[in-house]
Scaffold this motif. Structure first.
Motif, PDB file in Angstrom:
ATOM      1  N   ASP A 155       0.731  -1.159   0.058  1.00 62.58           N
ATOM      2  CA  ASP A 155       0.233   0.066   0.125  1.00 62.58           C
ATOM      3  C   ASP A 155       0.809   1.131   0.089  1.00 62.58           C
ATOM      4  N   GLY A 156       2.099   1.195  -0.172  1.00 68.83           N
ATOM      5  CA  GLY A 156       3.069   2.274   0.091  1.00 68.83           C
ATOM      6  C   GLY A 156       3.688   2.748   1.323  1.00 68.83           C
ATOM      7  N   THR A 157       3.170   2.300   2.534  1.00 70.36           N
ATOM      8  CA  THR A 157       3.606   2.579   3.872  1.00 70.36           C
ATOM      9  C   THR A 157       5.021   1.814   3.974  1.00 70.36           C
ATOM     10  N   SER A 158       5.610   2.366   4.951  1.00 68.44           N
ATOM     11  CA  SER A 158       6.853   1.523   5.154  1.00 68.44           C
ATOM     12  C   SER A 158       7.005   1.388   7.059  1.00 68.44           C
ATOM     13  N   GLN A 159       7.809   0.391   7.237  1.00 72.32           N
ATOM     14  CA  GLN A 159       8.198   0.476   8.831  1.00 72.32           C
ATOM     15  C   GLN A 159       9.396  -0.456   8.834  1.00 72.32           C
ATOM     16  N   THR A 160      10.088  -0.188   9.949  1.00 71.21           N
ATOM     17  CA  THR A 160      11.479  -0.562  10.295  1.00 71.21           C
ATOM     18  C   THR A 160      11.017  -1.838  11.569  1.00 71.21           C
ATOM     19  N   TRP A 161      11.791  -2.816  11.301  1.00 69.43           N
ATOM     20  CA  TRP A 161      11.535  -3.835  12.575  1.00 69.43           C
ATOM     21  C   TRP A 161      12.876  -4.369  12.960  1.00 69.43           C
ATOM     22  N   GLY A 162      12.925  -4.474  14.389  1.00 70.28           N
ATOM     23  CA  GLY A 162      14.255  -5.022  14.859  1.00 70.28           C
ATOM     24  C   GLY A 162      14.456  -4.151  16.003  1.00 70.28           C
ATOM     25  N   ALA A 163      15.508  -3.894  16.627  1.00 67.62           N
ATOM     26  CA  ALA A 163      16.851  -4.790  16.381  1.00 67.62           C
ATOM     27  C   ALA A 163      16.657  -6.271  16.890  1.00 67.62           C
ATOM     28  N   VAL A 164      17.168  -7.127  16.047  1.00 68.14           N
ATOM     29  CA  VAL A 164      17.718  -8.369  16.753  1.00 68.14           C
ATOM     30  C   VAL A 164      19.340  -8.458  16.837  1.00 68.14           C
ATOM     31  N   THR A 165      19.521  -8.786  18.194  1.00 72.08           N
ATOM     32  CA  THR A 165      21.010  -8.885  18.381  1.00 72.08           C
ATOM     33  C   THR A 165      21.127 -10.326  19.032  1.00 72.08           C
ATOM     34  N   ASN A 166      22.329 -10.806  18.667  1.00 73.67           N
ATOM     35  CA  ASN A 166      22.599 -12.283  19.240  1.00 73.67           C
ATOM     36  C   ASN A 166      21.766 -13.417  18.910  1.00 73.67           C
ATOM     37  N   GLY A 167      21.236 -13.648  17.633  1.00 72.32           N
ATOM     38  CA  GLY A 167      20.355 -14.690  17.566  1.00 72.32           C
ATOM     39  C   GLY A 167      19.291 -14.374  16.419  1.00 72.32           C
ATOM     40  N   THR A 168      18.309 -14.850  16.565  1.00 76.73           N
ATOM     41  CA  THR A 168      17.142 -14.504  15.459  1.00 76.73           C
ATOM     42  C   THR A 168      15.674 -13.990  16.326  1.00 76.73           C
ATOM     43  N   GLY A 169      14.866 -13.488  15.481  1.00 75.62           N
ATOM     44  CA  GLY A 169      13.615 -13.109  15.941  1.00 75.62           C
ATOM     45  C   GLY A 169      12.852 -13.196  14.793  1.00 75.62           C
ATOM     46  N   THR A 170      11.479 -13.037  15.071  1.00 75.76           N
ATOM     47  CA  THR A 170      10.303 -13.167  14.085  1.00 75.76           C
ATOM     48  C   THR A 170       9.166 -12.394  14.313  1.00 75.76           C
ATOM     49  N   VAL A 171       8.410 -11.882  13.366  1.00 74.91           N
ATOM     50  CA  VAL A 171       7.077 -10.994  13.570  1.00 74.91           C
ATOM     51  C   VAL A 171       6.316 -11.058  12.388  1.00 74.91           C
ATOM     52  N   ALA A 172       4.961 -11.323  12.836  1.00 74.43           N
ATOM     53  CA  ALA A 172       3.807 -11.309  11.943  1.00 74.43           C
ATOM     54  C   ALA A 172       3.741  -9.896  11.334  1.00 74.43           C
ATOM     55  N   LEU A 173       3.786  -9.708  10.247  1.00 72.97           N
ATOM     56  CA  LEU A 173       3.402  -8.283   9.571  1.00 72.97           C
ATOM     57  C   LEU A 173       2.034  -7.970   9.166  1.00 72.97           C
ATOM     58  N   PRO A 174       1.651  -6.810   9.316  1.00 73.36           N
ATOM     59  CA  PRO A 174       0.211  -6.577   9.071  1.00 73.36           C
ATOM     60  C   PRO A 174      -0.301  -6.438   7.739  1.00 73.36           C
ATOM     61  N   GLU A 175       0.432  -6.588   6.835  1.00 72.09           N
ATOM     62  CA  GLU A 175       0.283  -6.841   5.055  1.00 72.09           C
ATOM     63  C   GLU A 175       1.225  -7.150   4.516  1.00 72.09           C
ATOM     64  N   ASP A 176       0.812  -7.574   3.112  1.00 75.33           N
ATOM     65  CA  ASP A 176       1.950  -7.927   2.258  1.00 75.33           C
ATOM     66  C   ASP A 176       3.054  -6.914   1.709  1.00 75.33           C
ATOM     67  N   VAL A 177       4.099  -7.535   1.935  1.00 78.29           N
ATOM     68  CA  VAL A 177       5.382  -6.730   1.442  1.00 78.29           C
ATOM     69  C   VAL A 177       5.756  -6.821   0.011  1.00 78.29           C
ATOM     70  N   SER A 178       6.096  -5.158  -0.389  1.00 78.63           N
ATOM     71  CA  SER A 178       6.371  -4.987  -1.845  1.00 78.63           C
ATOM     72  C   SER A 178       8.178  -5.206  -1.896  1.00 78.63           C
ATOM     73  N   ARG A 179       8.701  -4.746  -0.997  1.00 77.37           N
ATOM     74  CA  ARG A 179      10.189  -4.746  -0.801  1.00 77.37           C
ATOM     75  C   ARG A 179      10.714  -4.691   0.724  1.00 77.37           C
ATOM     76  N   PHE A 180      12.095  -5.288   0.747  1.00 78.53           N
ATOM     77  CA  PHE A 180      12.720  -5.192   1.964  1.00 78.53           C
ATOM     78  C   PHE A 180      14.173  -5.061   1.913  1.00 78.53           C
ATOM     79  N   GLN A 181      14.987  -4.595   2.990  1.00 78.38           N
ATOM     80  CA  GLN A 181      16.127  -4.825   3.187  1.00 78.38           C
ATOM     81  C   GLN A 181      16.627  -4.985   4.399  1.00 78.38           C
TER      82      GLN A 181
END
Length: 131
Positions: free
Chosen positions: A87-113
């Motif tokens: 939909d054109g909005t953006s968000q930043t997720w994290g920070a994950v340090t010393n391992g891994t983490g997951t999150v359920a996102l509110p909608e489909d992603v068009s791109r990420f880095q």
């Protein structure tokens, strides 16, 4: 005169060959037409590696899913993901340090880095990965 059994065998071989040829053409077309729902991005710097993976069809009820990893522990940096939604909005997720983490996102992603991050800010990012 051609025996009946030979004629029948030739017809079966022809039918099987036709099905085999049809299947070999159908499979690649079907595979290329399907959209890829999962992609990964990796960023490395100074011996540290960070990874993000997005799935736009996780099958768990969420619209999308993000997984982040920091593969080098106790170095004072972590992984953050910049996410742009369809939909054109953006968000930043994290920070994950010393391992891994997951999150359920509110909608489909068009791109990420995925980016390397510490308290001073962003230290570097991967190229954008498009879904």
């Amino acid at each position: 005169m051609v025996p009946k059994s030979f004629t029948r065998a030739a017809a079966i071989v022809t039918a099987v060959a036709a099905v085999g040829v049809g299947a070999s053409f159908a499979a690649p077309q079907t595979a290329s037409a399907a959209a890829q729902t999962t992609r990964s991005a990796t960023y490395s710097s100074g011996g540290a590696t960070f990874e993000a993976q997005v799935d736009n069809d996780p099958g768990n009820g969420a619209a999308s899913w993000l997984w982040l990893a920091d593969y080098k522990w106790n170095d004072g940096v972590g992984a953050i993901a910049h996410v742009n939604y369809v939909d054109g909005t953006s968000q930043t997720w994290g920070a994950v340090t010393n391992g891994t983490g997951t999150v359920a996102l509110p909608e489909d992603v068009s791109r990420f880095q995925v980016c390397e991050y510490n308290r001073a800010g962003f230290l570097g990012c991967s190229a954008w990965t498009y879904m």
